[in-house]
Design a protein around this motif. Sequence first.
Motif, mmCIF file in Angstrom:
data_model
loop_
_atom_site.group_PDB
_atom_site.id
_atom_site.type_symbol
_atom_site.label_atom_id
_atom_site.label_comp_id
_atom_site.label_asym_id
_atom_site.label_seq_id
_atom_site.Cartn_x
_atom_site.Cartn_y
_atom_site.Cartn_z
ATOM 1 N N ILE A 17 0.836 -1.192 0.000
ATOM 2 C CA ILE A 17 0.000 0.000 0.000
ATOM 3 C C ILE A 17 0.876 1.249 0.000
ATOM 4 N N ALA A 18 0.336 2.312 -0.579
ATOM 5 C CA ALA A 18 1.035 3.603 -0.595
ATOM 6 C C ALA A 18 0.021 4.717 -0.770
ATOM 7 N N THR A 19 0.358 5.866 -0.221
ATOM 8 C CA THR A 19 -0.433 7.061 -0.456
ATOM 9 C C THR A 19 0.317 7.935 -1.436
ATOM 10 N N VAL A 20 -0.422 8.712 -2.219
ATOM 11 C CA VAL A 20 0.200 9.628 -3.174
ATOM 12 C C VAL A 20 -0.455 10.994 -3.073
ATOM 13 N N PHE A 21 0.321 12.003 -3.415
ATOM 14 C CA PHE A 21 -0.187 13.370 -3.501
ATOM 15 C C PHE A 21 0.751 14.155 -4.405
ATOM 16 N N ASN A 22 0.248 14.583 -5.550
ATOM 17 C CA ASN A 22 1.026 15.353 -6.523
ATOM 18 C C ASN A 22 2.358 14.681 -6.865
ATOM 19 N N GLU A 23 2.265 13.454 -7.342
ATOM 20 C CA GLU A 23 3.445 12.663 -7.708
ATOM 21 C C GLU A 23 3.549 12.435 -9.215
ATOM 22 N N ALA A 24 3.036 13.358 -10.020
ATOM 23 C CA ALA A 24 3.029 13.167 -11.472
ATOM 24 C C ALA A 24 4.424 12.866 -12.022
ATOM 25 N N GLU A 25 5.447 13.507 -11.482
ATOM 26 C CA GLU A 25 6.814 13.311 -11.987
ATOM 27 C C GLU A 25 7.413 11.968 -11.585
ATOM 28 N N THR A 26 6.920 11.366 -10.508
ATOM 29 C CA THR A 26 7.580 10.168 -9.976
ATOM 30 C C THR A 26 6.702 8.923 -9.934
ATOM 31 N N ILE A 27 5.420 9.042 -10.259
ATOM 32 C CA ILE A 27 4.501 7.917 -10.071
ATOM 33 C C ILE A 27 4.815 6.728 -10.978
ATOM 34 N N VAL A 28 5.217 6.941 -12.203
ATOM 35 C CA VAL A 28 5.488 5.813 -13.105
ATOM 36 C C VAL A 28 6.708 5.013 -12.649
ATOM 37 N N PRO A 29 7.862 5.635 -12.364
ATOM 38 C CA PRO A 29 8.983 4.824 -11.876
ATOM 39 C C PRO A 29 8.663 4.122 -10.552
ATOM 40 N N PHE A 30 7.904 4.785 -9.699
ATOM 41 C CA PHE A 30 7.505 4.174 -8.433
ATOM 42 C C PHE A 30 6.672 2.917 -8.681
ATOM 43 N N PRO A 41 3.563 -9.131 -5.155
ATOM 44 C CA PRO A 41 2.432 -8.972 -4.228
ATOM 45 C C PRO A 41 1.143 -9.486 -4.867
ATOM 46 N N ASP A 42 0.177 -9.782 -4.007
ATOM 47 C CA ASP A 42 -1.124 -10.217 -4.501
ATOM 48 C C ASP A 42 -1.972 -9.035 -4.943
ATOM 49 N N GLU A 43 -1.701 -7.877 -4.365
ATOM 50 C CA GLU A 43 -2.389 -6.660 -4.796
ATOM 51 C C GLU A 43 -1.567 -5.442 -4.380
ATOM 52 N N ILE A 44 -1.820 -4.350 -5.096
ATOM 53 C CA ILE A 44 -1.227 -3.052 -4.774
ATOM 54 C C ILE A 44 -2.395 -2.099 -4.581
ATOM 55 N N ILE A 45 -2.362 -1.370 -3.478
ATOM 56 C CA ILE A 45 -3.430 -0.415 -3.187
ATOM 57 C C ILE A 45 -2.810 0.970 -3.053
ATOM 58 N N ILE A 46 -3.286 1.888 -3.875
ATOM 59 C CA ILE A 46 -2.799 3.263 -3.873
ATOM 60 C C ILE A 46 -3.963 4.173 -3.508
ATOM 61 N N THR A 47 -3.741 5.060 -2.538
ATOM 62 C CA THR A 47 -4.755 6.061 -2.206
ATOM 63 C C THR A 47 -4.191 7.443 -2.524
ATOM 64 N N ASP A 48 -5.010 8.261 -3.140
ATOM 65 C CA ASP A 48 -4.613 9.626 -3.502
ATOM 66 C C ASP A 48 -5.281 10.611 -2.550
ATOM 67 N N GLY A 49 -4.492 11.537 -2.033
ATOM 68 C CA GLY A 49 -4.995 12.504 -1.068
ATOM 69 C C GLY A 49 -5.520 13.784 -1.667
ATOM 70 N N GLY A 50 -5.863 13.774 -2.947
ATOM 71 C CA GLY A 50 -6.419 14.973 -3.577
ATOM 72 C C GLY A 50 -5.430 15.694 -4.472
ATOM 73 N N SER A 51 -4.652 14.969 -5.224
ATOM 74 C CA SER A 51 -3.642 15.562 -6.104
ATOM 75 C C SER A 51 -4.253 16.597 -7.036
ATOM 76 N N THR A 52 -3.491 17.666 -7.264
ATOM 77 C CA THR A 52 -3.934 18.729 -8.170
ATOM 78 C C THR A 52 -3.120 18.755 -9.456
ATOM 79 N N ASP A 53 -2.147 17.867 -9.565
ATOM 80 C CA ASP A 53 -1.379 17.764 -10.806
ATOM 81 C C ASP A 53 -1.969 16.613 -11.630
ATOM 82 N N LYS A 54 -1.213 15.962 -12.449
ATOM 83 C CA LYS A 54 -1.715 14.896 -13.318
ATOM 84 C C LYS A 54 -1.522 13.494 -12.724
ATOM 85 N N THR A 55 -1.259 13.399 -11.433
ATOM 86 C CA THR A 55 -1.034 12.093 -10.796
ATOM 87 C C THR A 55 -2.164 11.116 -11.078
ATOM 88 N N VAL A 56 -3.386 11.534 -10.872
ATOM 89 C CA VAL A 56 -4.543 10.638 -11.030
ATOM 90 C C VAL A 56 -4.652 10.143 -12.465
#
Length: 138
Positions: A17-30, A41-56
């Motif tokens: 699991i991981a949380t993200v917020f405005n990670e547009a520049e780093t989300i793909v390598p992550f 892993p059997d699953e990956i769970i990502i929660t976004d805290g309201g990004s205002t860039d293109k992360t979502v």
Amino acid sequence: MKKNQYHKPNTLRVAIIATVFNEAETIVPFMKSLLAQIYRPDEIIITDGGSTDKTVEILDQFIKDNHKVPINFFSVKGNRSKGRNAAIESTTCDLIAVTDAGCINETSWLEYLIKPLVENPTIDVVGGWYQPIITSNF
């Protein structure tokens, strides 16, 4: 994993699991580093805290393009703790590995995290290390 309960590695279900917020520049390598884990892993769970860039948008496209592991992604308004708690509540896996966006996890990261838990069922928590992706002076 519940205390004093042993799971054989072949039946052990693991979530990252991981949380993200405005990670547009780093989300793909992550995300690529999560999919490249030796112990898949059997699953990956990502929660976004309201990004205002293109992360979502980037993450939505990444999920559509990658089907190696089920990836669940949803938004949780609030801080990192609220996002992590929501991710923890949404999984049915035996073990949960927590990491942060904006980093690269070595391919053996998950394997080394879960190994002590499998070998010694009295252990409840294991810590690890990951390499941050530095994109600013901050």
